[in-house]
Design a protein around this motif. Structure first.
Motif, mmCIF file in Angstrom:
data_model
loop_
_atom_site.group_PDB
_atom_site.id
_atom_site.type_symbol
_atom_site.label_atom_id
_atom_site.label_comp_id
_atom_site.label_asym_id
_atom_site.label_seq_id
_atom_site.Cartn_x
_atom_site.Cartn_y
_atom_site.Cartn_z
ATOM 1 N N LYS A 97 -7.758 -2.497 16.154
ATOM 2 C CA LYS A 97 -7.983 -3.505 15.099
ATOM 3 C C LYS A 97 -7.600 -4.918 15.560
ATOM 4 C CE LYS A 97 -8.651 -2.401 10.475
ATOM 5 N NZ LYS A 97 -9.899 -1.861 10.840
ATOM 6 N N LYS A 140 -5.320 10.607 1.280
ATOM 7 C CA LYS A 140 -5.318 9.742 2.471
ATOM 8 C C LYS A 140 -5.677 10.563 3.715
ATOM 9 C CE LYS A 140 -3.608 6.460 -0.130
ATOM 10 N NZ LYS A 140 -4.487 5.464 -0.718
ATOM 11 N N LEU A 200 -5.415 3.275 16.564
ATOM 12 C CA LEU A 200 -6.166 2.603 15.489
ATOM 13 C C LEU A 200 -5.689 1.164 15.337
ATOM 14 C CD1 LEU A 200 -6.163 5.503 12.861
ATOM 15 C CD2 LEU A 200 -8.203 4.522 13.967
ATOM 16 N N ASP A 257 -4.911 -0.039 4.868
ATOM 17 C CA ASP A 257 -5.944 -0.235 3.844
ATOM 18 C C ASP A 257 -7.109 0.740 4.035
ATOM 19 O OD1 ASP A 257 -4.463 -2.223 2.730
ATOM 20 O OD2 ASP A 257 -5.616 -3.884 3.585
ATOM 21 N N GLU A 258 -7.331 1.144 5.269
ATOM 22 C CA GLU A 258 -8.386 2.139 5.516
ATOM 23 C C GLU A 258 -7.886 3.563 5.280
ATOM 24 O OE1 GLU A 258 -9.881 1.241 9.437
ATOM 25 O OE2 GLU A 258 -10.796 -0.612 8.729
ATOM 26 N N ASN A 259 -6.661 3.646 4.724
ATOM 27 C CA ASN A 259 -6.100 4.920 4.268
ATOM 28 C C ASN A 259 -5.589 5.849 5.351
ATOM 29 O OD1 ASN A 259 -6.356 4.341 1.566
ATOM 30 N ND2 ASN A 259 -8.521 4.960 1.568
ATOM 31 N N TYR A 260 -5.404 5.340 6.569
ATOM 32 C CA TYR A 260 -4.823 6.203 7.602
ATOM 33 C C TYR A 260 -3.313 6.274 7.397
ATOM 34 C CZ TYR A 260 -9.335 5.962 9.873
ATOM 35 O OH TYR A 260 -10.669 6.066 10.140
ATOM 36 N N SER A 311 0.817 -1.213 0.000
ATOM 37 C CA SER A 311 0.000 0.000 0.000
ATOM 38 C C SER A 311 0.857 1.272 0.000
ATOM 39 C CB SER A 311 -0.967 -0.001 1.182
ATOM 40 O OG SER A 311 -0.480 -0.733 2.266
ATOM 41 N N GLN A 337 -1.726 -3.619 8.479
ATOM 42 C CA GLN A 337 -2.177 -3.651 7.088
ATOM 43 C C GLN A 337 -3.602 -3.108 6.977
ATOM 44 O OE1 GLN A 337 -0.069 -4.682 4.292
ATOM 45 N NE2 GLN A 337 -1.715 -3.372 3.530
ATOM 46 N N GLY A 338 -4.460 -3.513 7.927
ATOM 47 C CA GLY A 338 -5.859 -3.080 7.918
ATOM 48 C C GLY A 338 -5.985 -1.568 8.047
ATOM 49 N N VAL A 339 -5.211 -0.993 8.943
ATOM 50 C CA VAL A 339 -5.273 0.453 9.148
ATOM 51 C C VAL A 339 -4.758 1.186 7.898
ATOM 52 C CG1 VAL A 339 -4.324 2.355 10.532
ATOM 53 C CG2 VAL A 339 -5.180 0.293 11.660
#
Ligand code: IPM
Ligand code: MN
Length: 353
Positions: free
Chosen positions: A352, A337, A348, A324-327, A113, A320-322
């Motif tokens: 998660k 972003k 954050l 992917d949520e564009n933070y 990302s 990775q999740g954070v």
């Protein structure tokens, strides 16, 4: 399980990034039923201010009796003009030696990302990069004899066969789980210590790891290849000084030095885990530093010192999740972003898990 972790916050952004990692570890503890006890001890500049030396005895003792050590970063302009023996860096070198941490593993990984953050052309990085630099950490010119006079100075690069063999073994064990290839970096066309390095690596691998392919690359060529075609490398083993230099270069190529962590281990499970980046005194106390490298360092501790692989994966996926949520923290911010502070990023990630 109960784990005792020594936290060496250090200087500059050290305390804030360690706080982020602690927040995430606490969440892991709740979720997976572990108890992490944290003991903070001084190292580097703050130890000079508090105790007059960069590595107080109580810090060494605390580290040696804990299950593992998390380090933020040391150094800053405040202590730059001190004599070499009482500079903050001396604390870091001292704790590596005192804990016998001869193996420093520095993975330089390109987070998909963040591919745009790499300073290299997109074609060079599009398939990802993961260079694992295995750096010898308690020998070579960092610890060799030093002397100086009024108009001369000398440092010594010295390696024994035993020192080269034990770091080669670490690289081979890693390579067995990956591509079964190692690249050994030296300057054998000039240095006697490098000729011994090269000969020892080959003899050791032929005898103990015949399935592993060993390739030698001269350090100057390596520096060039890392920017020319970084994807060709997997496990790289090298000396203390060359590893110091090449790991910064490899980290920068991924474009996200704020995202990379490293482990330092010896013959026991008690290791030292830290971000690859430094203490960034210019942004200290502003809550803008990216805590992800330190959070990943904590994750590596769980996996490599405590055998908690599921917990490692939980942290990696949360990061990775954070993303992917564009933070993004300021250092990895891109158009479109969502910019967050360092503490918010840690929060954050913890949420998660
Ligand atoms: C590192 C640092 C240290 C080193 C310094 C601070 C002594 O650059 O961990 O890479 O050279 O090993
Ligand atoms: Mn360095």
């Amino acid at each position: 399980m109960n784990y005792n972790i020594t936290v060496l916050d250090g200087d500059g952004i050290g305390p804030e990034i360690c706080a982020g990692a602690i927040k995430v570890l606490q969440k892991i503890g709740e979720k997976f039923g572990h108890k992490f006890n944290f003991t903070h001890l001084p190292i580097g500049g703050c130890a000079i201010d508090e105790c007059g030396v960069p590595l107080p005895e109580k810090t060494v003792e605390g580290c040696l009796k804990s299950d593992s050590v998390l380090l933020g970063a040391v150094g800053g302009p405040k202590w730059d003009n001190l004599a070499v023996d009482v500079r903050p860096e001396k604390g870091l070198l001292g704790i590596r030696k005192a804990m016998g941490l001869y193996s420093n593993i520095r993975p330089a990984k390109l987070w998909k990302s963040l591919a745009n953050a790499s300073p290299l052309k997109y074609e060079l990085v599009k398939d990802g990069i993961e260079i694992i630099i295995v750096r010898e950490l308690t020998g070579g010119i960092y610890f060799g004899e030093r002397a100086s006079g009024d108009n001369w100075a000398t440092d010594t690069e010295k390696y024994s066969v035993a020192e080269i063999e034990r770091i080669t073994k670490i690289a081979c064990e890693l390579a067995l789980k990956r591509k079964k290839q190692i690249v050994s970096v030296d300057k054998a066309n000039v240095l006697a210590s490098s000729r011994l390095w090269r000969k020892t690596v080959h003899e050791y691998c032929e005898k103990n790891y015949p399935e592993i392919e060993v390739k030698d690359v001269l350090v100057d060529n390596m520096a060039m290849q890392i920017v020319k075609d970084p994807a060709q490398f997997d496990v790289v083993v090298t000396s203390n000084l060359f590893g110091d230099i090449l790991s910064d270069e490899a980290a920068q190529v991924t474009g996200s030095i704020g995202m990379l962590a490293s482990s330092s281990l010896g013959d026991t499970k008690c290791g030292l885990y830290e971000p690859i980046h430094g203490s960034a005194p210019d942004i200290a106390g502003k809550d803008i530093a990216n805590p992800i490298a330190t959070i990943l360092a904590a994750a590596m501790m769980l996996r490599d010192s405590f055998n908690l692989s599921k917990e490692y994966t939980a942290i990696e996926s949360a990061i990775q999740g954070v993303l992917d949520e564009n933070y993004r923290t300021a250092d990895i911010m891109e158009d479109g972003k969502i910019k967050v502070s360092g503490s918010k990023m840690a929060q954050l990630i913890a949420e998660k898990i």
